[in-house]
Motif scaffolding. Structure first.
Motif, PDB file in Angstrom:
ATOM      1  N   HIS A 153      -1.989 -13.225  -0.707  1.00 44.35           N
ATOM      2  CA  HIS A 153      -0.959 -12.686   0.182  1.00 44.35           C
ATOM      3  C   HIS A 153      -1.129 -11.171   0.121  1.00 44.35           C
ATOM      4  O   HIS A 153      -0.992 -10.578  -0.944  1.00 44.35           O
ATOM      5  CB  HIS A 153       0.441 -13.067  -0.303  1.00 44.35           C
ATOM      6  CG  HIS A 153       0.630 -14.545  -0.454  1.00 44.35           C
ATOM      7  ND1 HIS A 153       1.218 -15.319   0.510  1.00 44.35           N
ATOM      8  CD2 HIS A 153       0.278 -15.389  -1.450  1.00 44.35           C
ATOM      9  CE1 HIS A 153       1.240 -16.573   0.110  1.00 44.35           C
ATOM     10  NE2 HIS A 153       0.671 -16.642  -1.080  1.00 44.35           N
ATOM     11  N   LEU A 154      -1.423 -10.550   1.250  1.00 45.78           N
ATOM     12  CA  LEU A 154      -1.727  -9.122   1.296  1.00 45.78           C
ATOM     13  C   LEU A 154      -0.747  -8.410   2.220  1.00 45.78           C
ATOM     14  O   LEU A 154      -0.514  -8.858   3.340  1.00 45.78           O
ATOM     15  CB  LEU A 154      -3.171  -8.934   1.795  1.00 45.78           C
ATOM     16  CG  LEU A 154      -3.709  -7.522   1.891  1.00 45.78           C
ATOM     17  CD1 LEU A 154      -3.715  -6.828   0.524  1.00 45.78           C
ATOM     18  CD2 LEU A 154      -5.119  -7.556   2.477  1.00 45.78           C
ATOM     19  N   ILE A 155      -0.177  -7.316   1.726  1.00 41.27           N
ATOM     20  CA  ILE A 155       0.749  -6.493   2.505  1.00 41.27           C
ATOM     21  C   ILE A 155       0.261  -5.047   2.427  1.00 41.27           C
ATOM     22  O   ILE A 155       0.000  -4.526   1.338  1.00 41.27           O
ATOM     23  CB  ILE A 155       2.190  -6.585   1.961  1.00 41.27           C
ATOM     24  CG1 ILE A 155       2.681  -8.029   1.985  1.00 41.27           C
ATOM     25  CG2 ILE A 155       3.117  -5.674   2.761  1.00 41.27           C
ATOM     26  CD1 ILE A 155       4.009  -8.234   1.263  1.00 41.27           C
ATOM     27  N   PHE A 156       0.157  -4.397   3.584  1.00 48.43           N
ATOM     28  CA  PHE A 156      -0.343  -3.029   3.683  1.00 48.43           C
ATOM     29  C   PHE A 156       0.689  -2.174   4.411  1.00 48.43           C
ATOM     30  O   PHE A 156       0.989  -2.400   5.578  1.00 48.43           O
ATOM     31  CB  PHE A 156      -1.676  -3.044   4.441  1.00 48.43           C
ATOM     32  CG  PHE A 156      -2.250  -1.702   4.803  1.00 48.43           C
ATOM     33  CD1 PHE A 156      -2.155  -0.606   3.963  1.00 48.43           C
ATOM     34  CD2 PHE A 156      -2.929  -1.550   6.000  1.00 48.43           C
ATOM     35  CE1 PHE A 156      -2.710   0.615   4.304  1.00 48.43           C
ATOM     36  CE2 PHE A 156      -3.490  -0.335   6.359  1.00 48.43           C
ATOM     37  CZ  PHE A 156      -3.380   0.746   5.517  1.00 48.43           C
ATOM     38  N   ASP A 157       1.265  -1.202   3.703  1.00 46.95           N
ATOM     39  CA  ASP A 157       2.225  -0.261   4.283  1.00 46.95           C
ATOM     40  C   ASP A 157       1.465   0.988   4.717  1.00 46.95           C
ATOM     41  O   ASP A 157       1.028   1.784   3.878  1.00 46.95           O
ATOM     42  CB  ASP A 157       3.296   0.122   3.262  1.00 46.95           C
ATOM     43  CG  ASP A 157       4.174  -1.051   2.860  1.00 46.95           C
ATOM     44  OD1 ASP A 157       4.281  -2.007   3.647  1.00 46.95           O
ATOM     45  OD2 ASP A 157       4.749  -0.999   1.757  1.00 46.95           O
ATOM     46  N   ILE A 158       1.308   1.159   6.020  1.00 42.67           N
ATOM     47  CA  ILE A 158       0.493   2.263   6.517  1.00 42.67           C
ATOM     48  C   ILE A 158       1.117   3.620   6.189  1.00 42.67           C
ATOM     49  O   ILE A 158       0.400   4.582   5.907  1.00 42.67           O
ATOM     50  CB  ILE A 158       0.233   2.108   8.036  1.00 42.67           C
ATOM     51  CG1 ILE A 158      -0.636   0.863   8.277  1.00 42.67           C
ATOM     52  CG2 ILE A 158      -0.449   3.353   8.605  1.00 42.67           C
ATOM     53  CD1 ILE A 158      -0.896   0.538   9.725  1.00 42.67           C
ATOM     54  N   TRP A 159       2.435   3.722   6.176  1.00 47.67           N
ATOM     55  CA  TRP A 159       3.073   5.017   5.916  1.00 47.67           C
ATOM     56  C   TRP A 159       2.726   5.575   4.536  1.00 47.67           C
ATOM     57  O   TRP A 159       2.699   6.773   4.360  1.00 47.67           O
ATOM     58  CB  TRP A 159       4.588   4.938   6.092  1.00 47.67           C
ATOM     59  CG  TRP A 159       5.281   3.965   5.179  1.00 47.67           C
ATOM     60  CD1 TRP A 159       5.734   4.206   3.907  1.00 47.67           C
ATOM     61  CD2 TRP A 159       5.593   2.602   5.451  1.00 47.67           C
ATOM     62  NE1 TRP A 159       6.304   3.076   3.384  1.00 47.67           N
ATOM     63  CE2 TRP A 159       6.231   2.070   4.317  1.00 47.67           C
ATOM     64  CE3 TRP A 159       5.395   1.768   6.552  1.00 47.67           C
ATOM     65  CZ2 TRP A 159       6.675   0.756   4.248  1.00 47.67           C
ATOM     66  CZ3 TRP A 159       5.838   0.463   6.482  1.00 47.67           C
ATOM     67  CH2 TRP A 159       6.464  -0.028   5.332  1.00 47.67           C
ATOM     68  N   SER A 160       2.422   4.708   3.573  1.00 51.71           N
ATOM     69  CA  SER A 160       2.122   5.187   2.219  1.00 51.71           C
ATOM     70  C   SER A 160       0.716   4.833   1.744  1.00 51.71           C
ATOM     71  O   SER A 160       0.258   5.345   0.721  1.00 51.71           O
ATOM     72  CB  SER A 160       3.125   4.584   1.231  1.00 51.71           C
ATOM     73  OG  SER A 160       2.940   3.173   1.150  1.00 51.71           O
ATOM     74  N   GLY A 161       0.068   3.912   2.444  1.00 52.58           N
ATOM     75  CA  GLY A 161      -1.228   3.418   1.982  1.00 52.58           C
ATOM     76  C   GLY A 161      -1.104   2.368   0.898  1.00 52.58           C
ATOM     77  O   GLY A 161      -2.093   1.871   0.386  1.00 52.58           O
ATOM     78  N   GLN A 162       0.124   2.030   0.553  1.00 52.23           N
ATOM     79  CA  GLN A 162       0.392   1.054  -0.516  1.00 52.23           C
ATOM     80  C   GLN A 162      -0.070  -0.337  -0.103  1.00 52.23           C
ATOM     81  O   GLN A 162       0.190  -0.796   0.996  1.00 52.23           O
ATOM     82  CB  GLN A 162       1.891   1.026  -0.811  1.00 52.23           C
ATOM     83  CG  GLN A 162       2.287   0.107  -1.923  1.00 52.23           C
ATOM     84  CD  GLN A 162       2.330   0.803  -3.269  1.00 52.23           C
ATOM     85  OE1 GLN A 162       2.156   2.005  -3.355  1.00 52.23           O
ATOM     86  NE2 GLN A 162       2.569   0.056  -4.294  1.00 52.23           N
ATOM     87  N   LEU A 163      -0.746  -1.006  -1.030  1.00 47.27           N
ATOM     88  CA  LEU A 163      -1.182  -2.388  -0.839  1.00 47.27           C
ATOM     89  C   LEU A 163      -0.514  -3.255  -1.893  1.00 47.27           C
ATOM     90  O   LEU A 163      -0.506  -2.902  -3.074  1.00 47.27           O
ATOM     91  CB  LEU A 163      -2.696  -2.500  -0.994  1.00 47.27           C
ATOM     92  CG  LEU A 163      -3.516  -1.894   0.137  1.00 47.27           C
ATOM     93  CD1 LEU A 163      -4.914  -1.575  -0.317  1.00 47.27           C
ATOM     94  CD2 LEU A 163      -3.538  -2.843   1.313  1.00 47.27           C
ATOM     95  N   ALA A 164       0.052  -4.359  -1.466  1.00 50.25           N
ATOM     96  CA  ALA A 164       0.628  -5.326  -2.400  1.00 50.25           C
ATOM     97  C   ALA A 164      -0.173  -6.612  -2.264  1.00 50.25           C
ATOM     98  O   ALA A 164      -0.437  -7.078  -1.152  1.00 50.25           O
ATOM     99  CB  ALA A 164       2.096  -5.580  -2.077  1.00 50.25           C
TER     100      ALA A 164
END
Length: 172
Positions: free
Chosen positions: A142-153
């Motif tokens: 399960h991959l989540i990418f927050d573009i505003w911070s570059g954070q990947l979960a």
């Protein structure tokens, strides 16, 4: 950068890709498929693809995100359209799991491994550098990418043994 008040949530199905700026979160679920994730730390731009197969061999009249080589070209087009260069991005690779570890000859490269190999070939072919990867193994990611911070979960879920379902996914 703090989380936007109402981020746009984009879910990628197999064959999809998305490229956007601040205010967007991209998520997907990977098995043998692979995601290439691009992030520009200064401009806060990013994109992700979810390809199913390394190549279809002979491109059709239109690029198709289901194939790794064509998904990469689509992402590179999106990067160029934003006036940036792919070499300015942090690039990471995810997925390529073996979803059927007990099926077939062990000497055969499963489709997940073929997808991983294609990702590495594409990165080299386009003169890019991988800034990290989480590939191979078994199970879903399960991959989540927050573009505003570059954070990947990332959360990896193992295959369920002896479930009677070949992918390990339990029926609802």
């Amino acid at each position: 950068m703090p989380r936007p008040a109402a981020p746009r949530d984009v879910y990628l199905q197999p064959g999809d890709l998305h490229f956007a700026g601040v205010g967007t979160r991209i998520r997907t679920l990977l098995g043998s498929c692979v995601s290439l994730v691009f992030w520009h730390p200064r401009h806060r731009l990013g994109g992700m693809c979810h390809y199913m197969l390394p190549t279809r061999g002979m491109p059709g009249p239109k690029l198709d995100g289901r194939y790794g080589d064509e998904a990469m070209l689509l992402l590179l087009e999106a990067i160029s359209a934003r006036g940036t260069r792919a070499s300015e991005y942090h690039l990471r690779i995810f997925g390529g799991g073996n979803m059927f570890p007990n099926v077939g000859a062990r000497a055969t490269r499963h489709v997940g491994q073929q997808n991983i190999d294609m990702a590495h070939q594409l990165i080299a072919r386009h003169g890019l550098v991988s800034h990290g990867e989480h590939v191979g193994g078994t199970g879903h990611r399960h991959l989540i990418f927050d573009i505003w911070s570059g954070q990947l979960a990332l959360k990896q879920s193992p295959l369920v043994a002896d479930s009677g379902c070949p992918t390990g996914v339990q029926p609802a």
